[in-house]
Write an enzyme that holds these catalytic residues in place. Structure first.
Site, mmCIF file in Angstrom:
data_model
loop_
_atom_site.group_PDB
_atom_site.id
_atom_site.type_symbol
_atom_site.label_atom_id
_atom_site.label_comp_id
_atom_site.label_asym_id
_atom_site.label_seq_id
_atom_site.Cartn_x
_atom_site.Cartn_y
_atom_site.Cartn_z
ATOM 1 C CE LYS A 33 -93.116 69.121 75.569
ATOM 2 N NZ LYS A 33 -93.349 70.464 76.121
ATOM 3 C CG ASP A 60 -90.690 71.116 78.580
ATOM 4 O OD1 ASP A 60 -89.580 71.560 78.915
ATOM 5 O OD2 ASP A 60 -91.240 71.385 77.490
ATOM 6 C CE LYS A 62 -88.117 74.392 77.153
ATOM 7 N NZ LYS A 62 -89.531 74.002 77.128
ATOM 8 C CG ASP A 65 -83.584 80.907 90.484
ATOM 9 O OD1 ASP A 65 -82.678 81.607 90.985
ATOM 10 O OD2 ASP A 65 -84.787 81.191 90.596
ATOM 11 C CB THR A 120 -85.578 75.079 68.157
ATOM 12 O OG1 THR A 120 -86.775 74.904 68.898
ATOM 13 C CG2 THR A 120 -84.744 73.833 68.250
ATOM 14 N NE ARG A 212 -98.408 72.632 67.148
ATOM 15 C CZ ARG A 212 -97.706 73.703 66.781
ATOM 16 N NH1 ARG A 212 -98.332 74.765 66.321
ATOM 17 N NH2 ARG A 212 -96.396 73.707 66.878
HETATM 18 O O1 C5P Z 1 -97.081 70.617 68.441
HETATM 19 P P1 C5P Z 1 -95.593 70.361 68.320
HETATM 20 O O2 C5P Z 1 -95.279 68.952 67.844
HETATM 21 O O3 C5P Z 1 -94.889 71.416 67.530
HETATM 22 O O4 C5P Z 1 -95.080 70.437 69.834
HETATM 23 C C1 C5P Z 1 -93.731 70.328 70.164
HETATM 24 C C2 C5P Z 1 -93.562 70.443 71.660
HETATM 25 O O5 C5P Z 1 -92.170 70.473 71.950
HETATM 26 C C3 C5P Z 1 -94.159 71.703 72.279
HETATM 27 O O6 C5P Z 1 -94.569 71.390 73.609
HETATM 28 C C4 C5P Z 1 -92.996 72.662 72.285
HETATM 29 O O7 C5P Z 1 -93.106 73.638 73.296
HETATM 30 C C5 C5P Z 1 -91.840 71.710 72.594
HETATM 31 N N1 C5P Z 1 -90.525 72.195 72.181
HETATM 32 C C6 C5P Z 1 -90.209 72.547 70.873
HETATM 33 N N2 C5P Z 1 -88.963 72.992 70.554
HETATM 34 C C7 C5P Z 1 -88.032 73.095 71.499
HETATM 35 C C8 C5P Z 1 -88.308 72.734 72.827
HETATM 36 C C9 C5P Z 1 -89.585 72.283 73.121
HETATM 37 O O8 C5P Z 1 -91.050 72.436 69.993
HETATM 38 N N3 C5P Z 1 -86.809 73.469 71.187
#
Ligand code: C5P
Length: 233
Positions: A33, A60, A62, A65, A120, A212
């Site tokens: 992603k 990603d 999003k 517009d 979220t 992460r």
């Molecule tokens: O590091 P981590 O596993 O928390 O990363 C989750 C990824 O998913 C990040 O790129 C975050 O921006 C994305 N994301 C999220 N929750 C959402 C939409 C996207 O954590 N509702």
């Protein structure tokens, strides 16, 4: 649609991203992603470069517009040969239909198009008090997902805990792409509603987005492999 693990490459620049991906040479090429930070920082060439290395890409960005602007932007993204892109369902059914039209290539092929229902990071309280939405969070998510389905989209991004709700409203074949994944023995970081890859599989997620737990792991390839074992196999 086969289940898969998508690695969130939340890195600031090209060099860090490519040296991270170098670790996977000789392994299965992960689906990755690319988000706003990397895309706006490194430009569209980073997409071409990662694609040329054989990875599938979820871009990603999003989009949200007016329909005509989104349609034209999607035409550009489609030519970049990405595999999945997204829009905000709040942009309306007309905007999502326009996005789909812009994405569809002359030969009829197109990347998967998914919608963000409610981020979220938005709480039920903020939904009511700032966005002035009177419906509950779950009803809002189900209705936005149904709008995305009506517009012809392939699925939504949501919490794995909402996957069952979305599939109930839109059908089992409507894709759920779910972040908020943590191993059972790991820290939650800033994520609140989390589940393990194995639980996401039980909840019928189609794709998990993992950042992460893989990117910050001492051995990212081993962490990726663990995700595959829990979620895919
Ligand atoms: O590091 P981590 O596993 O928390 O990363 C989750 C990824 O998913 C990040 O790129 C975050 O921006 C994305 N994301 C999220 N929750 C959402 C939409 C996207 O954590 N509702």
């Amino acid at each position: 649609m086969n289940r898969d693990v998508i690695i969130a490459c939340d890195f600031p620049d090209r060099e860090t991203t490519l040296s991270f991906l170098d670790r996977f040479s000789g392994h299965r090429k992960p689906f990755v992603k690319i988000g706003m930070e990397l895309f706006y920082g490194a430009g569209p060439d980073i997409v071409r470069e990662i694609k040329a290395r054989g990875h599938r890409i979820f871009l990603d960005l999003k989009l949200h517009d007016i329909p005509n602007t989104v349609k034209k932007a999607m035409r550009v993204l489609s030519a970049l040969d990405v595999d999945m892109v997204n829009v905000h369902a709040a942009g309306t059914v007309a905007m999502m239909e326009a996005a789909l039209e812009g994405l569809t290539r002359p030969d009829g092929s197109r990347p998967l198009l998914i919608a963000v229902t409610q981020l979220t990071s938005t709480s039920e309280e903020v939904l009511h008090q700032q966005l002035l939405v009177g419906a509950s969070m779950n009803d809002t998510i189900a209705a936005y997902a149904a709008n995305a389905r009506r517009a012809g989209l392939d699925g939504v991004v949501c919490s794995p805990l909402e996957s069952t709700l979305v599939k109930g409203a839109c059908g089992q074949d409507f894709l759920t792409v779910t972040p908020g994944i943590r191993f059972a023995d790991a820290a939650a970081d800033d994520q609140v509603r989390i589940t393990t890859p194995a639980r996401a599989r039980e909840l019928c997620s189609d794709f998990i987005v993992v950042g992460r737990p893989i990117t910050a792991a001492a051995d990212p390839c081993a962490a990726y492999q663990r995700c595959l074992e829990e979620f895919v196999q």
